[in-house]
Design a protein around this motif. Structure first.
Motif, PDB file in Angstrom:
ATOM      1  N   ARG A  46      -4.686   2.089 -11.540  1.00  0.00           N
ATOM      2  CA  ARG A  46      -6.093   1.989 -11.946  1.00  0.00           C
ATOM      3  C   ARG A  46      -6.330   2.990 -13.066  1.00  0.00           C
ATOM      4  O   ARG A  46      -5.545   3.903 -13.279  1.00  0.00           O
ATOM      5  N   LEU A  47      -7.423   2.818 -13.759  1.00  0.00           N
ATOM      6  CA  LEU A  47      -7.764   3.695 -14.879  1.00  0.00           C
ATOM      7  C   LEU A  47      -8.707   4.796 -14.421  1.00  0.00           C
ATOM      8  O   LEU A  47      -9.637   4.564 -13.647  1.00  0.00           O
ATOM      9  N   ASP A  48      -8.464   5.999 -14.916  1.00  0.00           N
ATOM     10  CA  ASP A  48      -9.342   7.143 -14.652  1.00  0.00           C
ATOM     11  C   ASP A  48     -10.656   6.886 -15.390  1.00  0.00           C
ATOM     12  O   ASP A  48     -10.667   6.618 -16.591  1.00  0.00           O
ATOM     13  N   GLN A  49     -11.755   6.965 -14.676  1.00  0.00           N
ATOM     14  CA  GLN A  49     -13.057   6.640 -15.259  1.00  0.00           C
ATOM     15  C   GLN A  49     -13.748   7.828 -15.924  1.00  0.00           C
ATOM     16  O   GLN A  49     -14.851   7.678 -16.455  1.00  0.00           O
ATOM     17  N   SER A  50     -13.128   9.004 -15.906  1.00  0.00           N
ATOM     18  CA  SER A  50     -13.764  10.144 -16.574  1.00  0.00           C
ATOM     19  C   SER A  50     -13.773   9.920 -18.087  1.00  0.00           C
ATOM     20  O   SER A  50     -12.908   9.254 -18.643  1.00  0.00           O
TER      21      SER A  50
END
Length: 127
Positions: free
Chosen positions: A60-64
């Motif tokens: 998954r992608l880091d949403q920061s």
């Protein structure tokens, strides 16, 4: 299931997991200076099965948010002239890669130990 075989299978899956972690960290490091790139994270969840698969992985992608810098001439600049850089921390990625490497080595040692015990058991049974 044979406990030594189960130990070896868990060690193999552990090595595969750590290889995936190192691959994802490599991708993140390669894109540390790519504007708009989001850090990839490997998510691991245990799997309750009677088969040989002990865990499930997904990326998954880091949403920061990445750091925004003012560069109105950049092709990826927004209407206000800001470019959002990647949210990858080189220090974090290098630490994660080092941890994955050490975990890989620990799984390899576990596999080798189980293999040695398996061979010793076979030698005892042959006598």
């Amino acid at each position: 299931m044979n406990p030594l075989k189960a130990t070896m299978m868990q060690a193999v899956q552990g090595m595969e997991l750590q290889s995936k972690r190192m691959g994802i960290s490599s991708e993140n490091i390669s894109n540390v200076d790519t504007p708009g790139y989001r850090r990839k994270l490997l998510m691991v969840s245990p799997q309750q099965t009677t088969g040989d698969q002990f865990m499930e992985t997904r990326v998954r992608l880091d949403q920061s948010e990445g750091v925004r810098s003012f560069d109105p001439e950049h092709p990826m600049a927004d209407a206000d002239g800001y470019v959002t850089m990647s949210n990858v921390s080189l220090v974090t990625e290098l630490a994660d890669m080092r941890e994955a490497n050490r975990s890989y080595e620990a799984n390899l040692n576990s596999f080798q130990q189980a293999r040695t015990m398996y061979r010793s058991l076979l030698d005892v049974l042959r006598r």
